[in-house]
Design a protein around this motif. Structure first.
Motif, PDB file in Angstrom:
ATOM      1  N   LYS A 186      -3.574   6.893  -2.250  1.00 42.68           N
ATOM      2  CA  LYS A 186      -3.759   5.410  -2.259  1.00 42.68           C
ATOM      3  C   LYS A 186      -3.431   4.259  -3.423  1.00 42.68           C
ATOM      4  O   LYS A 186      -4.368   4.291  -3.995  1.00 42.68           O
ATOM      5  N   VAL A 238      -2.368   0.192  -3.247  1.00 39.48           N
ATOM      6  CA  VAL A 238      -2.359  -0.707  -2.979  1.00 39.48           C
ATOM      7  C   VAL A 238      -2.012  -1.837  -4.297  1.00 39.48           C
ATOM      8  O   VAL A 238      -3.496  -2.106  -5.566  1.00 39.48           O
ATOM      9  N   GLU A 284       0.755  -0.581   0.397  1.00 40.99           N
ATOM     10  CA  GLU A 284       0.022   0.279   0.020  1.00 40.99           C
ATOM     11  C   GLU A 284       1.063   1.384  -0.062  1.00 40.99           C
ATOM     12  O   GLU A 284       1.898   1.940   1.104  1.00 40.99           O
TER      13      GLU A 284
END
Length: 541
Positions: free
Chosen positions: A333, A335, A276
């Protein structure tokens, strides 16, 4: 019996009687082999064509089917260790209908047909167990239909679903298979069984399927790649990579001027990695912002009221202000999930040896670059490539050539010895046949010569009177015979019976009878006249 048949039978008996002991033995063996061949051919032609009625039967089902065939007086045969029943082609459909009416084979009643027997009062546990049995039966039936698979059994371990369980247990399966005698399932077929089983159950992974054969060999283990372990995968990968690089080097340097060796390390466990990453957003306004301001103005504090006291030195009149701000900044963000299955290449090394005497100009750096690209070398994971110029030893090639020459000479010697043995056997057989033929010819010639040396009957006149019948039987002349024209009678060769040998008097008597019969055939009128005279003279006497 006709005279031709009698003569043929007599000649046959005479010929057989002249055989030696060896000839008689060979003739008896030949007749026996011919009779056995005729009997086998007749049995094969009269045998009905058999067709499989059922295959892959269990012992109980095969016994029940055989009992039904016996009760109906239907011929049958059992093959494949008793799992396949063969019946005449004309009765196969009728017997299948009869077996279906009797509920045979009983093993066919598994699968989803189990739900046909369930009632409305079945509990949830019974329904769950029946569902599992149905899936197992359908999978076993499908796997048993594959080529070279005679029997299949599937056992499923399905975890109970519950919302109170924090960690979910994955379902597993074990497959037992029995193959045809002497047949081993290839990896591709085992992989097909693994994926077929895993795809039939919700949430089951191929690495959670175990396959075991009747010999106790593990064809697919739990936690593996489904078909082969890491060592087998590494060996297959090394062989494939070495062949690819070797083919390229043979094209560039020529055949026999380079050799390649590849060593690979495979991952034995599956890995999964989640990353992440948060990054700020440049030039963007905050997503949320909250501000609060509090202001107060008064003349002095009041006694008895909490919170109205003013600080020391402050008069009775004044102001109060408080400001509070809350901001939530926007960030990016990311991931990233990386899953590495078992069997992936963890590291590999490639070693190339080039014959220094076999090529004139060799650029080691260029060869190393070619090998690096052809083998897919990744320096980041520790892969290495080594290319060296070395002098190849010809001792191995000489030894291999010597071994090939020795093997060729041994094969030629064996072939020559086999040819010599065959020639000796053929010569012995031919000599035996020639000897038997010569012996037969000699025996026939001796018998003909002995028959030719016997005296020929001649009619000799005598002066003194004799009895006519006695003179006729003894070959002497009589007055009646003197009046007949003198005709030379040829000597007829009559082959005597081999056992027992006739007496000389009997031979002479038979010869005379034959001559008189020949005379009667040539001149029947004269013979009849002579016989009438003999009868008349005998009556007068």
């Amino acid at each position: 019996m006709p005279a031709a048949v009698t003569s043929l039978w007599t000649r046959l008996r005479t010929t057989i009687a002249g055989f030696t002991l060896a000839q008689r033995t060979i003739a008896i063996i030949g007749i026996a082999v011919l009779a056995m061949g005729v009997f086998a051919l007749a049995s094969w032609m009269s045998r009905p064509t058999l067709t499989p009625l059922f295959s892959g039967l269990s012992a109980s089902d095969a016994s029940a089917v055989v009992e039904q065939l016996r009760s109906g007086s239907i011929p049958y045969e059992l093959t494949d260790g008793g799992s396949t029943v063969l019946v005449p082609e004309t009765a196969v459909y009728e017997q299948r209908l009869a077996a279906a009416a009797a509920g045979l084979p009983s093993a066919e009643s598994s699968g989803y047909s189990l739900f046909d027997k369930m009632g409305v009062t079945s509990s949830e546990f019974q329904q769950s167990v029946t569902y599992k049995r149905a899936i197992e039966g359908e999978l076993a039936r499908t796997i048993g239909a594959l080529e070279n698979v005679t029997t299949a059994s599937v056992q499923l371990a399905l975890p109970e679903e519950s919302v109170f369980v924090s960690q979910k247990v994955e379902p597993t399966a074990s497959v037992f298979i029995e193959t045809s005698r002497g047949v081993a399932l290839p990896p591709e077929q085992v992989e097909a069984i693994v994926h077929l089983t895993s795809a039939a159950v919700s949430g089951m992974k191929p690495e959670n399927v175990a396959v075991v054969d009747a010999a106790g060999r593990t064809l697919s283990a739990i936690g593996g790649d489904g078909t082969r372990n890491a060592d087998q995968q590494a060996g297959a990968y090394e062989t494939r990579m070495a062949a690819s690089v070797q083919q390229m080097l043979d094209t560039v340097l020529g055949t026999g001027n380079a050799t390649v060796s590849v060593a690979a390390e495979m991952q034995q466990a599956a890995t999964e990695r989640v990353d992440e990453t948060y990054t700020p957003v440049e030039g963007a306004l905050p997503a949320t912002e909250e501000s609060s301001t509090e202001t107060y103005t008064g003349t002095g504090g009041q006694t008895g009221v909490l919170g109205t006291e003013l600080p020391a030195g402050v008069g009775g009149a004044g102001t109060y202000e408080s400001t509070q701000t809350n901001r939530s900044n926007v960030v990016n963000k990311t991931v990233e999930s990386t899953s590495t299955p078992a069997g992936a290449v963890a590291r590999q090394t490639v070693a190339v040896a080039v014959n220094a005497d076999g090529t004139d100009v060799v650029d080691v750096a260029q060869l190393e670059a070619l090998v690096t690209s052809a083998a897919g070398i990744d320096r980041a994971r520790g892969d290495q490539v080594t290319v060296e110029l070395v002098a190849f030893s010809d001792q191995g090639a000489a030894a291999a050539q010597a071994a090939l020459d020795a093997a060729r000479e041994a094969e030629e010697a064996e072939r020559a010895a086999e040819t010599l043995r065959t020639a000796i056997i053929a010569v012995v057989v031919v000599l035996g046949l020639i000897g038997a033929t010569i012996a037969g010819v000699v025996i026939v010639r001796r018998r003909r010569a002995a028959a030719a040396e016997e005296p020929v009957m001649t009619l000799t006149p005598v002066d003194e009177p004799l009895d006519r019948f006695d003179a006729l039987t003894r070959g002497l002349a009589t007055p009646l015979l003197d009046e007949a024209p003198t005709v030379p009678l040829p000597a007829m060769s009559v082959d005597p019976e081999p056992e027992p040998d006739p007496e000389p008097v009997q031979v002479a008597l038979d010869r005379r009878r034959a001559e008189i019969g020949d005379f009667a055939r040539r001149d029947p009128a004269r013979t009849a006249d002579l016989l009438r005279r003999l009868v008349r003279d005998s009556t007068d006497a």
